[in-house]
Structure formats: structure tokens, C-alpha cells
Motif scaffolding. Structure first.
Motif, PDB file in Angstrom:
ATOM      1  N   SER A  13       5.472  -2.876 -54.855  1.00 33.23           N
ATOM      2  CA  SER A  13       5.053  -1.787 -53.967  1.00 33.23           C
ATOM      3  C   SER A  13       4.835  -0.496 -54.748  1.00 33.23           C
ATOM      4  N   ASP A  14       5.702  -0.226 -55.723  1.00 33.77           N
ATOM      5  CA  ASP A  14       5.515   0.968 -56.548  1.00 33.77           C
ATOM      6  C   ASP A  14       4.281   0.846 -57.442  1.00 33.77           C
ATOM      7  N   LEU A  15       4.089  -0.338 -58.000  1.00 36.96           N
ATOM      8  CA  LEU A  15       2.904  -0.551 -58.834  1.00 36.96           C
ATOM      9  C   LEU A  15       1.636  -0.450 -57.998  1.00 36.96           C
ATOM     10  N   GLY A  16       1.671  -0.988 -56.770  1.00 36.29           N
ATOM     11  CA  GLY A  16       0.522  -0.884 -55.882  1.00 36.29           C
ATOM     12  C   GLY A  16       0.189   0.556 -55.553  1.00 36.29           C
ATOM     13  N   GLU A  17       1.218   1.374 -55.349  1.00 41.00           N
ATOM     14  CA  GLU A  17       0.989   2.797 -55.068  1.00 41.00           C
ATOM     15  C   GLU A  17       0.357   3.484 -56.269  1.00 41.00           C
ATOM     16  N   ALA A  18       0.832   3.134 -57.466  1.00 41.09           N
ATOM     17  CA  ALA A  18       0.256   3.720 -58.680  1.00 41.09           C
ATOM     18  C   ALA A  18      -1.213   3.334 -58.834  1.00 41.09           C
ATOM     19  N   LEU A  19      -1.521   2.071 -58.595  1.00 40.19           N
ATOM     20  CA  LEU A  19      -2.910   1.611 -58.709  1.00 40.19           C
ATOM     21  C   LEU A  19      -3.804   2.323 -57.692  1.00 40.19           C
ATOM     22  N   ALA A  20      -3.294   2.507 -56.487  1.00 38.73           N
ATOM     23  CA  ALA A  20      -4.064   3.190 -55.445  1.00 38.73           C
ATOM     24  C   ALA A  20      -4.368   4.629 -55.853  1.00 38.73           C
ATOM     25  N   LYS A  21      -3.390   5.288 -56.459  1.00 33.05           N
ATOM     26  CA  LYS A  21      -3.601   6.680 -56.875  1.00 33.05           C
ATOM     27  C   LYS A  21      -4.567   6.782 -58.052  1.00 33.05           C
ATOM     28  N   ILE A  22      -4.504   5.805 -58.950  1.00 31.59           N
ATOM     29  CA  ILE A  22      -5.418   5.824 -60.092  1.00 31.59           C
ATOM     30  C   ILE A  22      -6.864   5.635 -59.629  1.00 31.59           C
ATOM     31  N   ILE A  23      -7.091   4.648 -58.755  1.00 29.40           N
ATOM     32  CA  ILE A  23      -8.473   4.313 -58.398  1.00 29.40           C
ATOM     33  C   ILE A  23      -9.094   5.322 -57.434  1.00 29.40           C
ATOM     34  N   THR A  24      -8.269   6.126 -56.776  1.00 29.44           N
ATOM     35  CA  THR A  24      -8.820   7.151 -55.875  1.00 29.44           C
ATOM     36  C   THR A  24      -8.864   8.527 -56.519  1.00 29.44           C
ATOM     37  N   ALA A  25      -8.420   8.641 -57.762  1.00 30.44           N
ATOM     38  CA  ALA A  25      -8.398   9.940 -58.436  1.00 30.44           C
ATOM     39  C   ALA A  25      -9.822  10.444 -58.687  1.00 30.44           C
ATOM     40  N   ASP A  26      -9.977  11.747 -58.657  1.00 35.52           N
ATOM     41  CA  ASP A  26     -11.291  12.342 -58.939  1.00 35.52           C
ATOM     42  C   ASP A  26     -11.611  12.305 -60.429  1.00 35.52           C
ATOM     43  N   HIS A  27     -10.573  12.376 -61.255  1.00 36.36           N
ATOM     44  CA  HIS A  27     -10.785  12.371 -62.691  1.00 36.36           C
ATOM     45  C   HIS A  27     -10.705  10.945 -63.235  1.00 36.36           C
ATOM     46  N   LYS A  28     -11.109  10.787 -64.463  1.00 32.21           N
ATOM     47  CA  LYS A  28     -11.044   9.482 -65.111  1.00 32.21           C
ATOM     48  C   LYS A  28      -9.750   9.367 -65.908  1.00 32.21           C
TER      49      LYS A  28
END
Length: 232
Positions: free
Chosen positions: A174-189
Motif C-alpha cells: 500500500s505504501d509502495l502503491g501510494e509512492a507510485l501514484a505520486k510519481i506518475i501524477t507529478a508535474d515534474h520528471k
């Protein structure tokens, strides 16, 4: 639009849960080999598309109109053409960014596990040669698998694990999923590689201590030889 592969698996499902807290369901597309198993996602307002890593044409069709792709790695020991199919389909479908879930390892060790870590090396090469913008998220060992590693008799027999004094910064799906969600929705690369791990590590001694506190029993640590552990 963001497409998530492996959407009916544990990590994919946790990532989608996290995404729903960040963006509207209309912006999420789930890839499923068997869409009938993804009814819960449909009920949440998510578009489900059929696709299989082994079927390039199904991937190309599923990726139409997608901007970002979260590619959850295919199971260990599966056909390594799966990764090549997915990257080629992503490129030809016009996807702008790929986030891939890899695994951690010491780069300088040179130790390769056939069917497991060798696919990570190949995936890095495929992504680098693709011309796509991408990030590889190096996931920690799932804390969820600790019961499997300890075995069913841990309370009676103790922590039988040949890890010496090693420790691991395990993290929940669940924590890893949250991290992945934040990475892929970030405005920056993000950088080409991001390591996802817990902020502290646990050893087999720590696990035995925690189990002892929970059960009120003295759970020992048993230094089992590797071959005996594999048999167990």
C-alpha cells in the motif's frame, strides 16, 4: 490519461486506490488480461481495457490515447518478450512517459538471478534504447511476504531464516502503491531511477523480538542452513 498494468494484482490495486485519492477516476485506465476479474474497478468508474503482455496487438490497442504508463513488472520466470512487447507498443502508441517497477540490488555485485534479476537488466536496456521518457522505481521487498518467508510454524519453531545479521527496509504494497501514484501524477520528471524503501530496516532478530512481544512467547532465532531452509 494514465494506464496501469497488472491492475488486478496486489500492487496494481493498491496503486489505483492511491490514484483515486489524487485524480478523478475518468483519468485512470486499467489494463487487465481478464477484464471480467476487474468489475470492482469498473464500479469505481475506471475504464478497463483488455491487454496481455504476450500479445503486442492487444497492448497497442489498449494504449491508444494514453499519456502515461505504469508498467508493473511481469512475474518472475515469465517470458522476457513481455517487456519488449510492452515498450514497443508504448512507443508506437505515442505514450509520453513510462514508470516501471523494478527491484533493488547491488549494482556492483554482478550477481544475476536467472529469470528474476536478469530481466531487470534487460528492461533497463530496453527503456534506455526506446527514446521514451521513463523512471524505474526500485521497489523494496514487500513486508506482506514476510509470513511466507517465515513459514507456517514460526511460533512453534522460531524464525528459521539464513540471513545472518542482514536487515531489510521492507515496505508494504500500500505504501509502495501510494509512492507510485505520486510519481506518475507529478508535474515534474523524476530521475531515471528512484529507490523506494522504508525509513528503517528490520533483521530476523527484530522480527523474532516483535513476534515475542505479540505472542507473549519466547520466539527464538534459528540459524538454519540455506539448503534446509529451502526444503522447509
Amino acid at each position: 490519461m494514465i494506464l496501469i498494468t497488472g491492475s488486478t494484482g496486489a500492487l496494481g490495486a493498491e496503486t489505483i486506490k492511491a490514484l483515486l485519492r489524487i485524480i478523478p477516476s475518468e483519468q485512470i485506465v486499467a489494463l487487465a488480461r481478464n477484464p471480467e476479474k476487474a468489475q470492482e474497478l469498473v464500479d469505481a468508474g475506471i475504464t478497463v481495457r483488455q491487454g496481455d503482455y504476450s500479445d503486442y496487438n492487444s497492448l497497442l490497442a489498449a494504449f491508444a490515447g494514453i499519456d502515461k504508463l505504469l508498467m508493473i513488472s511481469s512475474p518472475a520466470f515469465s517470458d522476457q518478450s513481455f517487456e519488449a512487447n510492452t515498450i514497443l507498443a508504448a512507443k508506437n502508441a505515442g505514450i509520453k512517459y513510462v514508470l516501471y517497477t523494478g527491484i533493488q540490488g547491488k549494482k556492483e555485485s554482478g550477481w544475476v538471478i536467472p529469470g528474476v534479476t536478469e530481466r531487470e537488466v534487460n528492461m533497463e536496456k530496453l527503456l534506455a534504447a526506446s527514446g521514451l521518457s521513463y523512471t524505474i522505481a526500485l521497489n523494496a521487498l514487500y513486508i506482506d511476504v514476510i509470513p511466507f518467508l517465515l513459514g507456517p510454524g514460526v511460533i512453534e519453531k522460531g524464525v528459521l531464516f539464513p540471513s545472518g545479521d542482514g536487515a531489510a527496509a521492507v515496505a508494504s504494497r500500500s505504501d509502495l502503491g501510494e509512492a507510485l501514484a505520486k510519481i506518475i501524477t507529478a508535474d515534474h520528471k523524476y530521475p531515471l531511477q528512484v529507490t523506494l524503501a522504508n525509513s528503517q530496516s528490520w533483521s530476523r532478530q527484530d522480527i523474532a523480538r516483535i513476534l515475542s512481544e505479540i505472542t507473549g512467547k519466547d520466539i527464538p532465532v534459528v540459524d538454519l542452513p540455506v539448503d534446509e531452509y529451502v526444503a522447509y
